[in-house]
Design a protein around this motif. Structure first.
Motif, short mmCIF file in Angstrom:
data_model
loop_
_atom_site.label_atom_id
_atom_site.label_comp_id
_atom_site.label_asym_id
_atom_site.label_seq_id
_atom_site.Cartn_x
_atom_site.Cartn_y
_atom_site.Cartn_z
N TYR A 1 -1.44 2.06 -7.19
CA TYR A 1 -1.94 1.84 -5.83
C TYR A 1 -2.77 0.56 -5.74
O TYR A 1 -2.51 -0.28 -4.87
CB TYR A 1 -2.72 3.06 -5.35
CG TYR A 1 -3.09 2.98 -3.88
CD1 TYR A 1 -2.17 3.34 -2.90
CD2 TYR A 1 -4.34 2.52 -3.48
CE1 TYR A 1 -2.49 3.26 -1.56
CE2 TYR A 1 -4.68 2.44 -2.13
CZ TYR A 1 -3.75 2.81 -1.18
OH TYR A 1 -4.07 2.72 0.15
N ARG B 1 0.83 -1.20 0.00
CA ARG B 1 0.00 0.00 0.00
C ARG B 1 0.87 1.26 0.00
O ARG B 1 0.64 2.20 -0.76
CB ARG B 1 -0.92 -0.02 1.22
CG ARG B 1 -2.05 1.00 1.18
CD ARG B 1 -2.90 0.88 2.45
NE ARG B 1 -3.46 -0.46 2.58
CZ ARG B 1 -4.63 -0.81 2.09
NH1 ARG B 1 -5.34 0.04 1.39
NH2 ARG B 1 -5.08 -2.04 2.27
N ASP C 1 0.18 -7.17 -1.97
CA ASP C 1 0.14 -7.56 -0.56
C ASP C 1 -0.65 -8.85 -0.36
O ASP C 1 -0.37 -9.62 0.56
CB ASP C 1 -0.51 -6.45 0.27
CG ASP C 1 0.43 -5.28 0.55
OD1 ASP C 1 1.66 -5.49 0.56
OD2 ASP C 1 -0.07 -4.16 0.75
N VAL D 1 -1.77 -2.94 -3.58
CA VAL D 1 -2.63 -3.66 -2.64
C VAL D 1 -2.75 -5.14 -3.06
O VAL D 1 -2.70 -6.04 -2.21
CB VAL D 1 -4.01 -3.01 -2.57
CG1 VAL D 1 -4.95 -3.82 -1.69
CG2 VAL D 1 -3.90 -1.58 -2.03
#
Length: 393
Positions: A258, A134, A265, A262
């Motif tokens: 962005y 993030r 992750d 995410v």
């Protein structure tokens, strides 16, 4: 200041630094001619090289000083202020003395200063708590937006005069120097003075994101020079139209980083980095192989999407692996690798285009990206950053 606000503020700093840098690219041939150069391709190549050579030399001293002091903000502000001075001097001094050599010297000074603001603002995003994907996605979207808006804006500014982008870049960095002291400094307490080589010896796996940082920035350097001249000469585009064409890459590259950060992750780093890089290399080759402007522009969009897939995951992997008290130096090492890659993209791409034509140059650069993806897949599988949630604090 909350973590979310700090993330947004630091992303704005990264954005401003990149915007200032990219403003110069769309009409680089016009700028070097106004600065007294006798050639177009060679002079443009060396003008870009001077800045990134300074990036390579001075990234480590900025990172070492910041890690040792346990502070980032004073160094970011100093780098931005000196960078603003460098851009302003470039607009005035070379024409006054009539020397392109002086322009190259000032360009190196400006690069030495700017890398401090750029590298350490990225390191401050590494210092934030929360998922690394993030945070690095915020870094990536700032980089992408800076380049996406800088390319068309720079093209428009060149229409007003060859030195207008330099004055605008100076103003942007001056704004950074004034604003950044209001951001909370979350750097860990001062650590030992270690070089990027020390970090690599302690954590050899850092070689993976460094290698991808090198090749990914190689393609960026290639597009900044060869790509710009390719669209300018083969398709006879103006600086403004060239900037808009480059923005077809930079816009999706910015807007998707962005969300892709995410995603990395959740699914790990291997798939976005390795698979994304392989597809990215093929897309670069495609841009130089097609015959029509529309097809080349469509290829630029695809390159931007794939670049957005792999960039935040690569940055997040640096954060995953680096010791917290060595993040400044670890990011300096990543930026050195990237700067060397940018230099290689300028030099290798420029020489290949000059000797063998644009199509061959695109093939060489895209092929390097494909080769790296294939060569590093076993190492990624051994590292084990492929399917699990990673990088969460």
């Amino acid at each position: 200041m909350s973590r979310t606000r700090s993330r947004a503020a630091l992303a704005a700093v990264v954005y401003a630094v990149l915007l200032a840098q990219v403003l110069l690219y769309p009409g680089i041939d016009t700028l070097v001619a106004a600065l007294g150069a006798d050639t177009t391709l060679d002079a443009s190549m060396w003008f870009l090289t001077a800045e990134f050579a300074a990036f390579v030399v001075f990234a480590v001293p900025w990172g070492l000083a910041s890690d040792a002091a346990g502070r980032r903000i004073p160094f970011v502000a100093a780098g931005a202020l000196l960078g603003a001075v460098g851009y302003a001097l470039l607009a005035v001094v070379p024409t006054a003395v009539g020397s392109f050599g002086v322009a190259l010297g000032l360009r190196a000074f400006q690069g030495a200063a700017t890398v401090g603001a750029f590298s350490l603002s990225m390191t401050m995003l590494m210092d934030l708590d929360g998922s690394h994907g993030r945070n690095m996605g915020a870094t990536g979207i700032a980089i992408g937006l800076g380049t996406a808006t800088g390319a068309p804006l720079g093209g428009l500014l060149y229409e007003l005069g060859p030195f207008v982008p330099l004055y605008a870049a100076s103003a942007m960095l001056l704004g950074v120097a004034v604003a950044v002291p209001f951001v909370v400094d979350r750097a860990p307490e001062g650590g030992e003075r270690r070089s990027p080589l020390d970090c690599l010896r302690r954590t050899p796996a850092l070689a993976l994101p460094y290698a991808f940082g090198f090749v990914d920035r190689l393609t960026a350097g290639f597009f900044s020079l060869v790509g710009t001249l390719y669209f300018r000469t083969v398709f006879d585009l103006s600086p403004g139209a060239t900037g808009l064409t480059l923005a077809l890459f930079f816009a999706p590259f910015a807007l998707l980083q962005y969300p892709f950060g995410v995603v990395s992750d959740r699914i790990g780093r291997t798939l976005p980095i390795v698979a994304g890089s392989a597809l990215y290399g093929g897309a670069v080759i495609l841009v130089g192989a097609v015959a029509s402007l529309r097809a080349a522009q469509a290829g630029m969009v695809v390159v931007g999407v794939l670049g957005a897939l792999m960039a935040p995951a690569t940055l997040a992997l640096v954060t995953d692996l680096a010791v917290p008290t060595e993040r400044g130096v670890a990011m300096a090492g990543f930026n050195i690798a990237g700067s060397l890659g940018f230099l290689a993209g300028i030099l290798v791409g420029g020489m290949a285009a000059d000797a063998y034509g644009y199509g061959t140059a695109f093939l060489v650069v895209g092929g390097l990206e494909l080769a790296l993806a294939a060569a590093t897949l076993p190492a990624f599988l051994r590292l084990g950053v492929g399917g699990e949630r990673v990088g969460e604090a």
